[in-house]
Design an enzyme around this catalytic site. Structure first.
Site, PDB file in Angstrom:
ATOM      1  N   GLY A 150       0.820  -1.201   0.000  1.00 61.78           N
ATOM      2  CA  GLY A 150       0.000   0.000   0.000  1.00 61.78           C
ATOM      3  C   GLY A 150       0.858   1.256   0.000  1.00 61.78           C
ATOM      4  CB  CYS A 151       0.095   4.690  -1.140  1.00 58.65           C
ATOM      5  SG  CYS A 151      -1.575   4.886  -0.464  1.00 58.65           S
ATOM      6  CE1 TYR A 152      -1.510   8.039   4.596  1.00 61.38           C
ATOM      7  CE2 TYR A 152      -3.350   6.553   4.209  1.00 61.38           C
ATOM      8  CZ  TYR A 152      -2.869   7.832   4.441  1.00 61.38           C
ATOM      9  OH  TYR A 152      -3.740   8.897   4.506  1.00 61.38           O
TER      10      TYR A 152
END
EC number: 1.2.1.38
Length: 369
Positions: A150-152
């Site tokens: 994921g991006c986070y």
């Protein structure tokens, strides 16, 4: 040429994949699948592709999609939906990069706990390779199924992993304060994402309970388990970084995401307590030993990252400060959530899987201003 197809081609991540792959010198885009817009011409949905190599492509329904003649398939679908489709595609002689959260955990009970969805393919989940490019090359290179982070999580892990093996780090003290642009919530219509609701304001959501807390914590702790680390992340990395799990630490993460009124980007400010005094010089040496040869990691210890310097690129900026008074490290991490946080990292992983230079098709600089 690598023949590639995208399932979930009209979401934000799908569109970024099309934009990157249609200009990739070693890729031939094969089919674009979008059940919601099946039968439409791509340029009728996204006019920005007018005049491009894919301007005349028609979007297909999944029922029309054929796996044959593909070397790789990108599944850019919501969690819960992706697992069933990936399970059908697996073992059909094609490589898969999945951009949902469905295959990021080998522990599917943990997935169910945090996502609230039953995982029906535990055995397949254990075969998936975690696609954090800079730390998992040896496994990605041999993988049939890559679970894109994921991006986070990418922003947080790239900031934290150099400290995992730092003897002075208190890994039970990690606090992540992260901000995301509105595109991180996807394309579906939601009242709180309307322009008048999200512009000129800032808000936290799911403080301490967001599902990405579990992914960050899970991967950090798998890094601390030497047996997993050796099998998943490669013995050469162990040797290079003198990995030592003898301290028996356990990472715990307090993570709060925020929505900020920008289109794209992740900015994470991470706090970590030290057990003994350190220095800027010691931390700089630590980060340099991990990242000095990494194409997409920009270490800027003498300045501070900003979203405008990475938006539109596959680059990550990392900065840090050491607070001697409190023996705390403050790490700042910035990346484009649609690129290094999703589609860009997926293409980077594809390059690794096909023995291409990792920067192939990804060398665009940020869009600033």
């Amino acid at each position: 040429m690598i023949k590639a197809s995208i399932i979930g081609a009209t979401g934000y991540v799908g569109i970024e994949l099309i934009r990157l792959l249609q200009k990739h010198p070693r890729v031939e885009l094969n089919e674009l699948v979008s059940n919601s817009r099946a039968g439409s011409k791509l340029i009728d949905v996204y006019p920005q592709f007018r005049g491009s190599q894919v301007a005349d492509y028609y979007l297909k329904d999944l029922s029309e999609f054929e796996v044959k003649d593909n070397d790789i398939i990108f599944t850019a679908l919501p969690h819960g939906v992706s697992q069933n489709i990936v399970a059908e595609l697996f073992d059909q002689g094609v490589k898969i990069i999945d951009l949902s959260g469905d295959f990021r955990y080998h522990d599917t009970d943990l997935y169910t706990e945090w996502y609230g969805i039953e995982h029906n393919f535990s055995e397949l989940a254990c075969k998936a390779v975690y696609g954090l490019s800079e730390f998992n090359r040896s496994a990605i290179k041999k993988a049939s199924l890559v679970a894109n982070p994921g991006c986070y999580v990418t922003a947080s892990l790239l900031a934290l992993l150099p400290l995992v093996n730092f003897s002075k780090a208190d890994l039970s003290s990690i606090i992540i304060d992260a901000k995301s642009g509105v595109s991180g919530a996807g394309k579906s219509l939601k009242q709180d994402l309307l322009f008048t609701e999200s512009y000129n304001t800032m808000k936290a959501y799911s403080p301490g309970t967001h599902r990405h807390s579990s992914e960050i914590e899970y991967i950090l702790n798998r890094f601390l388990e030497q047996s997993y680390f050796q099998s998943e992340f490669g013995s050469e990395f162990l040797a290079l970084h003198n990995f030592n799990s003898a301290n028996n630490q356990k990472a715990t993460v307090l993570f709060t995401p925020h929505l900020v009124p920008v289109k794209r980007g992740i900015f994470a400010t991470i706090y970590l307590k030290l057990n003994a005094e350190s220095s800027k010089e010691e931390l700089t040496e630590l980060y340099n030993s991990f990242y000095e040869t990494e194409k997409f990691i920009q270490l800027i210890p003498d300045s501070l990252p900003e979203l405008k310097y990475v938006a539109g690129s596959n680059y990550v900026q990392l900065g840090f400060r050491y607070n001697k008074r409190t023996d705390q490290v403050i790490i700042l991490s910035a990346l484009d959530n649609m690129l290094k946080g999703a589609a860009g990292q997926a293409v980077q992983n594809m390059n690794i899987m096909f023995n291409l230079a990792e920067e192939t098709g990804l060398e665009a600089t940020a869009l600033f201003p």
